[in-house]
Design a protein around this motif. Structure first.
Motif, mmCIF file in Angstrom:
data_model
loop_
_atom_site.group_PDB
_atom_site.id
_atom_site.type_symbol
_atom_site.label_atom_id
_atom_site.label_comp_id
_atom_site.label_asym_id
_atom_site.label_seq_id
_atom_site.Cartn_x
_atom_site.Cartn_y
_atom_site.Cartn_z
ATOM 1 N N ILE A 94 0.633 -0.955 0.431
ATOM 2 C CA ILE A 94 -0.072 -0.490 0.603
ATOM 3 C C ILE A 94 0.938 1.073 -0.391
ATOM 4 O O ILE A 94 0.728 2.538 -0.823
ATOM 5 C CB ILE A 94 -0.989 -0.500 1.002
ATOM 6 C CG1 ILE A 94 -2.294 -0.954 0.828
ATOM 7 C CG2 ILE A 94 -1.731 1.078 1.593
ATOM 8 C CD1 ILE A 94 -3.128 -1.402 2.760
ATOM 9 N N ARG A 95 1.807 1.232 0.563
ATOM 10 C CA ARG A 95 2.774 2.516 1.116
ATOM 11 C C ARG A 95 3.633 3.099 -0.355
ATOM 12 O O ARG A 95 3.322 4.041 -1.157
ATOM 13 C CB ARG A 95 4.155 1.687 1.896
ATOM 14 C CG ARG A 95 4.731 3.188 1.748
ATOM 15 C CD ARG A 95 6.440 2.898 2.882
ATOM 16 N NE ARG A 95 7.039 1.949 2.334
ATOM 17 C CZ ARG A 95 8.092 2.009 2.355
ATOM 18 N NH1 ARG A 95 9.137 2.213 3.253
ATOM 19 N NH2 ARG A 95 9.324 1.030 1.684
ATOM 20 N N GLY A 96 4.339 1.935 -1.524
ATOM 21 C CA GLY A 96 3.807 1.910 -2.999
ATOM 22 C C GLY A 96 5.828 2.295 -3.058
ATOM 23 O O GLY A 96 6.380 1.295 -2.105
ATOM 24 N N ALA A 97 5.998 2.570 -4.076
ATOM 25 C CA ALA A 97 8.100 3.378 -4.420
ATOM 26 C C ALA A 97 7.896 4.600 -4.287
ATOM 27 O O ALA A 97 7.028 4.934 -4.645
ATOM 28 C CB ALA A 97 7.668 2.849 -5.685
ATOM 29 N N TRP A 126 2.272 8.567 3.417
ATOM 30 C CA TRP A 126 3.136 8.185 2.526
ATOM 31 C C TRP A 126 3.764 8.953 1.391
ATOM 32 O O TRP A 126 4.636 9.116 1.089
ATOM 33 C CB TRP A 126 2.974 6.849 2.873
ATOM 34 C CG TRP A 126 3.660 6.077 3.549
ATOM 35 C CD1 TRP A 126 2.494 5.318 4.472
ATOM 36 C CD2 TRP A 126 4.989 5.375 3.709
ATOM 37 N NE1 TRP A 126 3.777 4.360 4.971
ATOM 38 C CE2 TRP A 126 4.851 4.793 5.184
ATOM 39 C CE3 TRP A 126 6.077 6.818 3.930
ATOM 40 C CZ2 TRP A 126 6.120 4.311 6.060
ATOM 41 C CZ3 TRP A 126 7.367 5.785 4.731
ATOM 42 C CH2 TRP A 126 7.386 4.797 5.717
ATOM 43 N N ARG A 127 2.335 9.687 1.070
ATOM 44 C CA ARG A 127 2.168 10.232 -0.159
ATOM 45 C C ARG A 127 3.009 11.908 -0.381
ATOM 46 O O ARG A 127 3.720 11.832 -1.122
ATOM 47 C CB ARG A 127 0.622 10.211 -0.739
ATOM 48 C CG ARG A 127 -0.185 8.951 -1.020
ATOM 49 C CD ARG A 127 0.703 8.052 -2.242
ATOM 50 N NE ARG A 127 -0.038 7.579 -2.619
ATOM 51 C CZ ARG A 127 0.425 6.273 -2.356
ATOM 52 N NH1 ARG A 127 2.076 5.713 -1.625
ATOM 53 N NH2 ARG A 127 0.338 5.015 -2.238
ATOM 54 N N GLU A 128 2.117 11.802 1.148
ATOM 55 C CA GLU A 128 3.551 13.235 1.621
ATOM 56 C C GLU A 128 5.190 13.201 1.321
ATOM 57 O O GLU A 128 5.383 14.170 0.881
ATOM 58 C CB GLU A 128 3.063 13.129 2.531
ATOM 59 C CG GLU A 128 1.427 14.134 2.967
ATOM 60 C CD GLU A 128 0.723 14.508 3.803
ATOM 61 O OE1 GLU A 128 1.697 14.221 4.828
ATOM 62 O OE2 GLU A 128 -0.127 15.475 4.158
ATOM 63 N N PHE A 132 4.941 6.856 -4.457
ATOM 64 C CA PHE A 132 3.138 6.460 -5.501
ATOM 65 C C PHE A 132 2.976 5.273 -5.340
ATOM 66 O O PHE A 132 3.724 4.660 -5.103
ATOM 67 C CB PHE A 132 3.901 7.370 -6.358
ATOM 68 C CG PHE A 132 5.131 6.489 -6.977
ATOM 69 C CD1 PHE A 132 4.994 5.342 -7.834
ATOM 70 C CD2 PHE A 132 6.219 6.557 -7.189
ATOM 71 C CE1 PHE A 132 6.125 4.505 -8.634
ATOM 72 C CE2 PHE A 132 7.747 6.275 -7.758
ATOM 73 C CZ PHE A 132 7.092 4.856 -7.736
ATOM 74 N N SER A 133 1.962 4.993 -5.573
ATOM 75 C CA SER A 133 1.273 4.032 -5.569
ATOM 76 C C SER A 133 1.614 3.057 -6.890
ATOM 77 O O SER A 133 1.663 3.827 -8.436
ATOM 78 C CB SER A 133 -0.412 4.257 -5.953
ATOM 79 O OG SER A 133 -0.924 2.737 -5.688
ATOM 80 N N ALA A 182 10.100 4.150 -12.303
ATOM 81 C CA ALA A 182 9.176 4.338 -13.317
ATOM 82 C C ALA A 182 7.838 4.589 -13.000
ATOM 83 O O ALA A 182 7.058 3.734 -12.137
ATOM 84 C CB ALA A 182 9.171 4.550 -14.581
ATOM 85 N N ALA A 183 7.367 6.235 -12.772
ATOM 86 C CA ALA A 183 5.574 6.362 -11.634
ATOM 87 C C ALA A 183 4.861 5.355 -12.966
ATOM 88 O O ALA A 183 5.054 5.849 -14.039
ATOM 89 C CB ALA A 183 5.512 7.615 -11.303
ATOM 90 N N GLY A 184 3.633 6.156 -13.031
ATOM 91 C CA GLY A 184 2.353 5.092 -13.938
ATOM 92 C C GLY A 184 2.723 5.869 -15.488
ATOM 93 O O GLY A 184 2.570 5.791 -16.472
#
Length: 817
Positions: A94-97, A126-128, A132-133, A182-184
């Motif tokens: 859930i935290r992501g990368a 975590w987004r702050e 990223f998801s 890389a993000a989405g």
């Protein structure tokens, strides 16, 4: 500027240039994606985008976690998990990368800490922090597919298969890899530039069922606005013990408060358990559909027992907490990974030991120490009211645990630290009955101010002054210690000086193996007689722990990390010099010069205290090989604790009245390998650091072995330039009938019938081409589907022979096979 300061800044200039070069590693990929793969990849994305969700819904713990645990966390577990994507728990998914690296040796300022379960808890938090998801599609992405499914699709459609030998021209692996993260909205570009960069990375892929489950669950999770981990259930018998221990740690009184602080700082990396070993083995073998707490972490919480714990979350364990805080236990909910799983038992027997060992003794605390710079930098001052002998005896009782904290610990990529230790060395301890720091109050009072540790002040402008200050103190202490021992213990027999493990404690003699950028510690003297050994007293053992565990920040800046590593070089030197005193005077200088060849003479002249080469030895030596003779005496005196059976079976110790153990399937042949150098057996020069061998017997059972390459160096006095100090022709191997090492670099698999031929083939390897042919026959290549079965076999072996310490092995360092 004096000569020492000049040499220091000359070294720092070299270090700075090297550290800047550390961040210029090659890209992950290797070429452009082919038209055929591009079409297959886009078609797969389209299919995923238009695949209806499965019904009934997939359950993470029952359906997904077994796949992730088997094929994903083998690379996404530690601090060096690519893009900080830790997949050992649903919380990590859930935290992501993030694109922010944990390891960056050239940063001027310390990085913000991003410790899972510590520095943030919710997805918005975590987004702050820049994560990223990987589950939710990006609005900017050409197709509404998540990062995770992009990576899985790229892995499924890659053009390398089971017949392919992975090479550096295809992609960069291991710690050399620079991550793009890389993000989405960057995924299509990432795929074009990194055709072999799909997941799982450069290993045999997922089965069709596994791929379907993961991609379907990812889409399901993206649409689940209430996705949250299930709380681990604490069993009633553990809750009883947890309540007892929390009450004990938080008891009033200055004496208890100081002891609780001392124990807390020594348990910060431990996975603690409340049952007996036998009870825990049964529990670990039980299959449950729900997460159940087995191990726990000790934290400082702002909330008292009875309320949900909230971690104080200081960067270091000896940083000041709030005025009011409580020691609490929280469940370890992530999948256990062998690298950082360091278990420690806290049952009723241990509680009784703490009560009788620490609290029945007549010592008092008038004023509790604070958390000032001086108190944090010198634990000998901070905990001076707790009798030093009690502290030392506490550490010795579980010496392997405490050394494992700083030898194996949570640092995943530590070549700067491991560059200053040998590939193999043995560790002994001074007997607490005669060790001078814990027994001589005047000496302790005089030497304690000299035992402070650097790293607390990490401004780059203070680097030179901090290092010179603490190195001078250390050398002043080393001189004081040398003079004191010569005066007070001139004729001390060595076996009165050595701790004998109270006759049955196997922590008395340990072996450390370095595997390039990580290391392992095991009980007993293992492998060939090493080039060096350490004799640790209480100040050396406690300083090692505080410098590399309590006082070390993996997110720290260049100054902090250099101060820490440079002081660890002095710690190693101190352990070696202590051992050197046990050898005859006429052999000491020659032995010391052998340890510190070449450029190390600069350190011997400019950084180290000059050892005592003249004082008589308490041993009467009769051979021209005093080091081997000394260890022969050790094996004779402590055969079971030191592991003499293995050495007798190996032919190193002739004539000892020991029952020979023959753990190897072909003892004579295997032992011949162990006694040869790379000059005599070229095969050794092609071996990686850690090779695991699985030998299948005809009855379906199997045996496992670790083949450890011991690289020889002219010296280990420097953090950098290791390749310039190799003495490759002198490399040897250690072969152990057990699993050693957290990062296998190669796996070999043979049947009992093939062993004789395999050993014959080893002897005929002379070139890289020969070695490649050897791997073709006996090795497990990355892309072969049997890779997973072999890994499963090693995990199951750990669970059978050492269930409490077992965990998933990390293949981030698996080689180009």
């Amino acid at each position: 500027m004096n000569i020492k300061k000049f040499l220091f800044w000359l070294l720092m200039a070299a270090v700075g240039l090297a550290l800047l070069g550390c961040n210029t590693a090659s890209w992950l990929g290797g070429g452009q994606i082919s038209n055929a793969q591009q079409q297959a990849y886009q078609a797969e994305l389209f299919r995923l985008q238009n695949t209806p969700q499965s019904k009934p819904s997939l359950n993470y713990y029952q359906d997904v976690k077994p796949i992730v645990d088997r094929k994903c966390i083998v690379c996404h577990a530690c601090y060096d998990a690519p893009c900080q994507l830790k997949l050992t728990s649903l919380e990590g998914i859930i935290r992501g990368a993030t694109q922010a690296p944990v390891y960056n040796a050239s940063r001027i300022d310390a990085a913000p800490t991003t410790r899972l379960f510590v520095d943030a808890y919710t997805q918005p938090e975590w987004r702050e922090k820049g994560f990223f998801s990987i589950l939710e599609p990006s609005d900017k992405a050409p197709s509404s597919v998540s990062v995770m499914n992009h990576m899985l699709a790229l892995g499924k459609t890659r053009e390398i298969d089971a017949t392919t030998k992975v090479t550096k021209s295809m992609l960069t692996l291991g710690s050399e890899r620079e991550l793009s993260c890389a993000a989405g909205n960057d995924m299509d570009e990432y795929a074009r530039e990194n055709p072999n960069g799909g997941m799982p990375l450069a290993v045999a892929g997922l089965s069709d069922r596994e791929y379907s489950v993961l991609t379907q669950w990812t889409m399901q999770a993206a649409n689940n606005k209430n996705l949250a981990p299930s709380a681990a259930r604490i069993l009633p018998e553990d809750q009883i013990q947890l309540d007892i221990w929390e009450s004990w740690f938080n008891r009033p009184g200055k004496k208890q408060q100081l002891l609780s602080r001392y124990l807390f700082e020594h348990f910060i990396l431990g996975h603690l358990y409340f049952q007996s070993d036998a009870q825990l083995k049964v529990r670990l073998g039980a299959k449950r559909a729900e997460p159940v707490a087995v191990f726990f972490k000790l934290i400082r919480s702002t909330t008292p027992p009875g309320k949900p714990p909230v971690d104080v979350a200081t960067v270091l364990a000896n940083e000041p907490p709030p005025e009011h805080f409580y020691y609490r236990f929280v469940p370890v909910t992530q999948t256990l990974v062998y690298k950082d799983h360091i278990p420690y038992r806290l049952d009723q027997k241990r509680l009784a030991y703490f009560e009788s060992h620490f609290l029945s003794d007549d010592w008092q605390v008038d004023v509790l120490p604070g958390y000032s710079y001086q108190e944090r930098a010198n634990p000998f001052l901070t905990f001076a009211d707790i009798p030093a002998k009690l502290r030392y005896q506490f550490l010795l009782q579980d010496a392997e645990y405490f050394i494992r904290n700083f030898i194996r610990g949570p640092v995943c990529h530590g070549p700067i630290a491991t560059d200053v230790i040998r590939d193999q060395f043995w560790v002994m301890f001074e007997n607490p009955a005669v060790e001078q720091y814990v027994n001589d109050e005047a000496y302790r009072r005089e030497s304690t101010p000299l035992l402070g540790l650097p790293g607390e002040k990490d401004a780059l402008t203070e680097l030179g002054d901090q290092w010179l200050k603490y190195s001078r103190k250390r050398n002043a202490y080393a001189k004081m210690r040398d003079q004191h021992y010569s005066r007070m213990m001139p004729d001390m027999a060595p076996f009165e000086l050595l701790w004998d493990g109270n006759k049955n404690n196997k922590n008395a003699f340990l072996s450390v193996f370095r595997h390039h950028d990580n290391a392992s510690v095991v009980q007993g003297f293992r492998g060939n007689i090493p080039r060096t050994a350490w004799l640790m007293d209480y100040p050396l053992l406690e300083r090692s722990y505080y410098e590399l565990v309590v006082g070390f920040n993996v997110f720290g800046n260049t100054s902090h990390q250099l101060q820490t590593r440079l002081y660890f070089d002095l710690i190693r030197n101190g352990g070696e010099v202590n051992f050197l005193r046990l050898l005859p005077p006429e052999a000491r200088q020659k032995e010391y010069e052998h340890w510190y060849q070449g450029a190390a003479k600069i350190k011997v002249f400019g950084a180290y205290f000059t050892p005592d080469f003249k004082h008589a030895s308490p041993i009467s030596y009769t051979t021209k090989a005093p080091k081997a003779e000394f260890f022969t005496h050790v094996f004779s005196q402590f055969p079971l604790l030191a592991g003499a059976q293995e050495f007798a079976a190996s032919g190193f110790l002739q004539g000892l009245p020991l029952k020979l153990l023959k753990p190897f399937p072909e003892p004579d042949a295997f032992n011949t390998l162990r006694q040869k150098t790379a000059e005599q057996l070229p095969f050794i020069q092609f071996l990686p650091e850690t090779t695991l061998l699985s030998l299948k017997n005809a009855d379906g059972s199997s045996q496992v072995f670790s083949i450890l390459r011991n690289r020889m160096h002219s010296n280990v006095a420097f953090m950098l330039g290791e390749s310039l100090r190799y003495q490759q022709a002198q490399d040897t191997v250690t072969i152990l009938p057990e699993l050693v090492g957290s990062y296998p670099n190669l796996m070999l698999s043979v049947t009992a019938k093939e062993v004789t031929q395999m050993l014959k083939d080893i002897a005929e390897v002379e070139t890289q081409k020969d070695f490649d042919l050897f791997i073709d026959r006996y090795g497990v290549r990355r892309m072969q589907p049997r890779l997973w079965a072999e890994l499963d076999g090693y995990r199951k072996h750990l669970e059978q022979v050492s269930p409490i310490a077992a965990g998933v092995m990390d293949i981030n360092r698996y080689g180009y096979w």
